[in-house]
Design a protein around this motif. Structure first.
Motif, PDB file in Angstrom:
ATOM      1  N   THR A 152       0.608  -1.420  -0.095  1.00 54.55           N
ATOM      2  CA  THR A 152       0.091   0.201   0.231  1.00 54.55           C
ATOM      3  C   THR A 152       0.852   1.293  -0.074  1.00 54.55           C
ATOM      4  O   THR A 152       2.249   1.133   0.131  1.00 54.55           O
ATOM      5  CB  THR A 152      -0.851   0.124   1.237  1.00 54.55           C
ATOM      6  OG1 THR A 152      -0.141   0.265   2.508  1.00 54.55           O
ATOM      7  CG2 THR A 152      -1.794  -1.180   1.325  1.00 54.55           C
ATOM      8  N   ASP A 153       0.242   2.304  -0.293  1.00 50.38           N
ATOM      9  CA  ASP A 153       0.738   3.720  -0.455  1.00 50.38           C
ATOM     10  C   ASP A 153       0.936   4.253   0.909  1.00 50.38           C
ATOM     11  O   ASP A 153       0.247   3.756   2.057  1.00 50.38           O
ATOM     12  CB  ASP A 153       0.254   4.549  -1.445  1.00 50.38           C
ATOM     13  CG  ASP A 153      -0.937   5.013  -1.412  1.00 50.38           C
ATOM     14  OD1 ASP A 153      -1.647   4.766  -0.229  1.00 50.38           O
ATOM     15  OD2 ASP A 153      -1.291   5.399  -2.244  1.00 50.38           O
ATOM     16  N   ASP A 154       1.310   5.380   1.215  1.00 49.90           N
ATOM     17  CA  ASP A 154       1.232   6.265   2.711  1.00 49.90           C
ATOM     18  C   ASP A 154      -0.093   6.680   2.977  1.00 49.90           C
ATOM     19  O   ASP A 154      -0.136   7.352   4.095  1.00 49.90           O
ATOM     20  CB  ASP A 154       2.148   7.379   2.416  1.00 49.90           C
ATOM     21  CG  ASP A 154       1.875   8.413   1.356  1.00 49.90           C
ATOM     22  OD1 ASP A 154       0.562   8.367   0.889  1.00 49.90           O
ATOM     23  OD2 ASP A 154       2.518   9.288   0.958  1.00 49.90           O
ATOM     24  N   LEU A 325       6.325   9.854  -7.061  1.00 48.00           N
ATOM     25  CA  LEU A 325       6.603  10.809  -6.076  1.00 48.00           C
ATOM     26  C   LEU A 325       6.423  10.174  -4.580  1.00 48.00           C
ATOM     27  O   LEU A 325       7.110  10.404  -3.726  1.00 48.00           O
ATOM     28  CB  LEU A 325       5.543  12.020  -6.037  1.00 48.00           C
ATOM     29  CG  LEU A 325       5.589  13.170  -5.071  1.00 48.00           C
ATOM     30  CD1 LEU A 325       6.825  13.723  -5.068  1.00 48.00           C
ATOM     31  CD2 LEU A 325       4.395  13.895  -5.108  1.00 48.00           C
ATOM     32  N   GLN A 326       5.541   9.153  -4.331  1.00 46.77           N
ATOM     33  CA  GLN A 326       5.335   8.539  -3.107  1.00 46.77           C
ATOM     34  C   GLN A 326       6.721   7.718  -3.028  1.00 46.77           C
ATOM     35  O   GLN A 326       7.073   7.797  -1.743  1.00 46.77           O
ATOM     36  CB  GLN A 326       4.422   7.681  -3.157  1.00 46.77           C
ATOM     37  CG  GLN A 326       3.077   8.471  -2.812  1.00 46.77           C
ATOM     38  CD  GLN A 326       1.967   7.741  -2.003  1.00 46.77           C
ATOM     39  OE1 GLN A 326       2.283   6.948  -1.547  1.00 46.77           O
ATOM     40  NE2 GLN A 326       0.707   8.223  -2.427  1.00 46.77           N
ATOM     41  N   LEU A 336       7.438   0.530  -3.688  1.00 38.93           N
ATOM     42  CA  LEU A 336       6.834   1.557  -4.242  1.00 38.93           C
ATOM     43  C   LEU A 336       7.865   1.920  -5.424  1.00 38.93           C
ATOM     44  O   LEU A 336       7.282   2.271  -6.501  1.00 38.93           O
ATOM     45  CB  LEU A 336       6.719   2.831  -3.448  1.00 38.93           C
ATOM     46  CG  LEU A 336       5.454   2.704  -2.169  1.00 38.93           C
ATOM     47  CD1 LEU A 336       5.422   4.084  -1.487  1.00 38.93           C
ATOM     48  CD2 LEU A 336       4.108   2.362  -2.832  1.00 38.93           C
ATOM     49  N   GLY A 337       9.251   2.128  -4.965  1.00 39.50           N
ATOM     50  CA  GLY A 337      10.281   2.557  -6.163  1.00 39.50           C
ATOM     51  C   GLY A 337      10.416   1.471  -7.176  1.00 39.50           C
ATOM     52  O   GLY A 337      10.400   1.661  -8.347  1.00 39.50           O
ATOM     53  N   PHE A 338      10.463  -0.047  -7.011  1.00 36.41           N
ATOM     54  CA  PHE A 338      10.606  -0.800  -7.798  1.00 36.41           C
ATOM     55  C   PHE A 338       9.173  -0.889  -8.680  1.00 36.41           C
ATOM     56  O   PHE A 338       9.301  -1.462  -9.759  1.00 36.41           O
ATOM     57  CB  PHE A 338      10.694  -2.352  -6.957  1.00 36.41           C
ATOM     58  CG  PHE A 338      11.907  -2.329  -6.495  1.00 36.41           C
ATOM     59  CD1 PHE A 338      13.215  -2.550  -7.288  1.00 36.41           C
ATOM     60  CD2 PHE A 338      12.460  -2.562  -5.247  1.00 36.41           C
ATOM     61  CE1 PHE A 338      14.443  -2.760  -7.105  1.00 36.41           C
ATOM     62  CE2 PHE A 338      13.643  -2.788  -4.698  1.00 36.41           C
ATOM     63  CZ  PHE A 338      14.611  -2.853  -5.890  1.00 36.41           C
TER      64      PHE A 338
END
Length: 369
Positions: A152-154, A325-326, A336-338
């Protein structure tokens, strides 16, 4: 529709390029799946059976709890265990107080010794939409698990659902932008190259001035004045991307306008419009198609960049740029980056491979060899 020998050769040339051929099928599969994102990732069930009646919440609007035997005036949250209990037990009121116990007892087909009219729910493979906030997640962003395959994101939204919806938004944006830009750019380049003279000179001076306009500043000003939306952003991007095609189309028309078949068509009284778009334009398509992958990939990258900077689509749109951006703001959340990196890498690579095959198929030196 009957294909002529040249079209058959082009199709055969494209099929012989295995990398382009399989990239096309993979890309089409991903694109079609993204078009049906609501059936793959959604916080609404696909099908609900309640008291023998079948409904399709994924296609309908909002439901009230009274539609499933609950309290009137309240919109249904299908993720709520009490609502699921009402549906599965046929609307037993005690579901509001002891949903877990009643659901466990309803497995036998009775509740408190009385038979029930059991219902059922069919969920999408991913029971979250791109904007679904999962209150059961205690840490945000959270790593991948059985419930959230890419984490999940932030704000506890499912990353995989946002990727699916974001890919659809990016591709539709790129198709719309490139489609509008191509029509304008090809028409402008054709007029310049065919008529030449003062028409060509004045057009060139205008393009030089227009190309020097700072695109990002225009976007920032527009975002400050208007509420940015999908079509407004498509229009702004198209206004500044059409010039990329003018040069190659103009050069092809300048070269071809003095060919013998063009002179013969003029002598026979064929109109300029027919000569331009029926006789010369097909010969200019090789150079035009060569630029298409760059336009599409730049449109996708441009949208992601604007979303990353905060000047793109509104926050209620699923965005790959916002995911990037997250990833930057949550360096500890490596997933998230991958996810952002591999999404862009796979998508853009497939497009480049496909258009390389299309370019080679339209190249007469390879098709007619």
């Amino acid at each position: 529709m009957t294909l002529n020998p040249l079209q058959k050769r082009r199709i055969a040339a494209f099929r012989s390029n295995r990398r382009a051929f399989w990239s096309l099928w993979i890309f089409l599969t991903l694109f079609v799946l993204s078009l049906f994102a609501e059936l793959i990732a959604n916080d609404k069930p696909l099908v609900v059976s309640f008291r023998g009646e079948i409904s399709f919440p994924v296609f309908a609007g909002t439901y009230e709890e009274s539609d499933f035997g609950g309290d009137p005036g309240l919109n249904v949250d299908f993720k709520d265990q009490a609502i699921q209990c009402l549906i599965r037990t046929g609307g037993i009121e005690d579901c509001y107080y002891e949903p877990e116990e009643i659901l466990a007892e309803a497995e036998s087909g009775t509740v408190a010794g009385a038979p029930i009219e059991a219902g059922w729910i069919v969920w999408p493979p991913i029971p979250y939409s791109f904007d679904t906030v999962n209150d059961d997640v205690f840490r945000a962003p959270s790593p991948p698990d059985a419930n959230h395959w890419l984490g999940t994101d932030d704000t506890t939204r499912d990353v995989l659902a946002r990727v699916i919806y974001g890919v659809r938004t990016s591709l539709l944006f790129a198709i719309a932008t490139v489609g509008i830009s191509s029509v304008i750019g090809i028409a402008a380049g054709a007029i310049q190259g065919y008529f030449g003279g003062w028409t060509d000179l004045l057009f060139q001076r205008f393009i030089e001035i227009w190309g020097g306009t700072p695109f990002l500043y225009v976007i920032i000003i527009a975002a400050a004045i208007f509420t940015m939306n999908f079509w407004l952003l498509v229009g702004l991007m198209s206004l500044f991307s059409w010039t990329a095609l003018v040069g190659v189309v103009r050069a092809e028309f300048l070269r071809a306008r003095n060919f013998e078949y063009v002179r013969a068509a003029r002598a026979l009284g064929v109109s300029d419009r027919v000569i331009m778009f029926r006789h010369i334009l097909p010969n200019a398509m090789v150079a035009t198609v060569t630029l298409m992958p760059f336009l599409i990939t730049s449109s996708i990258s441009g949208l992601a960049t604007l979303d990353y900077l905060g000047f793109g689509l509104p926050s209620n749109y699923p965005s790959l740029g916002e995911l990037t951006l997250q990833a930057k703001e949550n360096l500890h959340a490596s997933w998230l980056g991958f996810t952002a990196f591999f999404t862009f890498a796979i998508l853009l690579s497939l497009l480049v491979f496909v258009f390389e095959g299309v370019r080679d198929a339209f190249d007469p030196r390879k098709v007619l060899a």
